[in-house]
Design a protein around this motif. Structure first.
Motif, PDB file in Angstrom:
ATOM      1  N   ARG A 157      -9.567  -9.300 -10.848  1.00  0.00           N
ATOM      2  CA  ARG A 157      -9.312  -8.357  -9.762  1.00  0.00           C
ATOM      3  C   ARG A 157      -8.729  -7.031 -10.226  1.00  0.00           C
ATOM      4  O   ARG A 157      -9.133  -5.976  -9.736  1.00  0.00           O
ATOM      5  N   GLU A 204     -10.363  -3.476  -9.193  1.00  0.00           N
ATOM      6  CA  GLU A 204      -9.582  -2.535  -8.400  1.00  0.00           C
ATOM      7  C   GLU A 204      -9.443  -1.204  -9.130  1.00  0.00           C
ATOM      8  O   GLU A 204      -9.501  -0.136  -8.504  1.00  0.00           O
ATOM      9  N   TRP A 205      -9.276  -1.253 -10.459  1.00  0.00           N
ATOM     10  CA  TRP A 205      -9.140  -0.010 -11.222  1.00  0.00           C
ATOM     11  C   TRP A 205     -10.429   0.798 -11.152  1.00  0.00           C
ATOM     12  O   TRP A 205     -10.395   2.011 -10.961  1.00  0.00           O
ATOM     13  N   PHE A 211      -4.358   0.370  -3.933  1.00  0.00           N
ATOM     14  CA  PHE A 211      -4.885  -0.314  -5.108  1.00  0.00           C
ATOM     15  C   PHE A 211      -3.777  -0.987  -5.921  1.00  0.00           C
ATOM     16  O   PHE A 211      -3.995  -1.375  -7.067  1.00  0.00           O
ATOM     17  N   SER A 259      -1.289  -4.183  -6.115  1.00  0.00           N
ATOM     18  CA  SER A 259      -1.150  -5.548  -5.612  1.00  0.00           C
ATOM     19  C   SER A 259       0.307  -5.977  -5.622  1.00  0.00           C
ATOM     20  O   SER A 259       1.024  -5.780  -6.615  1.00  0.00           O
ATOM     21  N   GLN A 317       1.617  -0.991 -12.433  1.00  0.00           N
ATOM     22  CA  GLN A 317       0.356  -0.657 -11.768  1.00  0.00           C
ATOM     23  C   GLN A 317       0.335   0.812 -11.354  1.00  0.00           C
ATOM     24  O   GLN A 317      -0.666   1.511 -11.557  1.00  0.00           O
TER      25      GLN A 317
END
Length: 208
Positions: free
Chosen positions: A6, A10-11, A140, A142, A150
């Motif tokens: 994931r 997402e990136w 984006f 989590s 992140q």
């Protein structure tokens, strides 16, 4: 899809959205393009100012202050008003400024320094950049993983992508055989000034 995959997905989704945002012309594009018409160093300095502004937005995002500003209409209103006023001020300045003939030998003077400050101010005072970091970027991130790493990775992606994109823009403007010289410089400066005034007025009107 495995859960471990994931972050990569997402990136990539974030990177695609980011590049779409970068490619759509805005105040950053105008200030860099107008400076690049005057010379390579001017364009690079303006681009460096814009990237420096994005770095500041990234730091604000890391502290969480950006989210606070974006969620507070009473704070975003004055910010839009100030940002719009600065854009109008820059625009009027360009409309009134004399345009010297292009000469790369003089690019090491204070003119290129003003290009850096103009790029920095336009980006820092543009609420759209703040909203991207405060509203889009968190989508984006989590909650199942450490948040700060992140945000740092996504912020670094923004800065690196912007640096690459604006380098390409400056290189394209300097490489493509566009009309140059005094007349072309005057047209580019006046058009840039008019666009700044239009952007600034629209931004200020959003404050009401």
């Amino acid at each position: 899809m495995p859960k471990s995959g994931r972050p990569v997905v997402e990136w990539w989704a974030f990177a695609v959205l980011l590049w779409i945002t970068l490619v759509v012309p805005g105040p950053d594009f105008v200030v860099i393009a107008q400076a690049a018409v005057s010379g390579t160093v001017h364009g690079v300095r303006a681009a460096a100012g814009v990237v420096a502004g994005l770095c500041l937005h990234g730091v604000v995002a890391l502290t969480g202050l950006g989210a606070v500003l974006a969620s507070s209409p009473e704070l975003m209103g004055p910010l839009r008003l100030v940002g719009g006023g600065v854009l109008v001020w820059f625009g009027v300045g360009l409309l009134r400024s004399p345009v010297a003939p292009e000469d790369d030998r003089e690019e090491g003077t204070g003119g290129s320094g003003r290009c850096f400050l103009r790029g920095l101010a336009v980006n820092v005072l543009n609420p759209k950049a703040l909203l991207f970091f405060a509203a889009v970027l968190p989508q984006f991130v989590s909650a199942e993983r450490a948040v700060l790493p992140q945000v740092a990775v996504l912020g670094a992606t923004v800065v690196a992508s912007a640096a690459l994109w604006w380098t390409l823009v400056v290189a394209a403007i300097r490489t493509i055989p566009l009309p140059r010289g005094g007349a072309a410089g005057r047209v580019a400066t006046r058009v840039g000034g008019a666009v700044f005034v239009a952007f600034g007025a629209a931004l200020a009107l959003q404050a009401w």
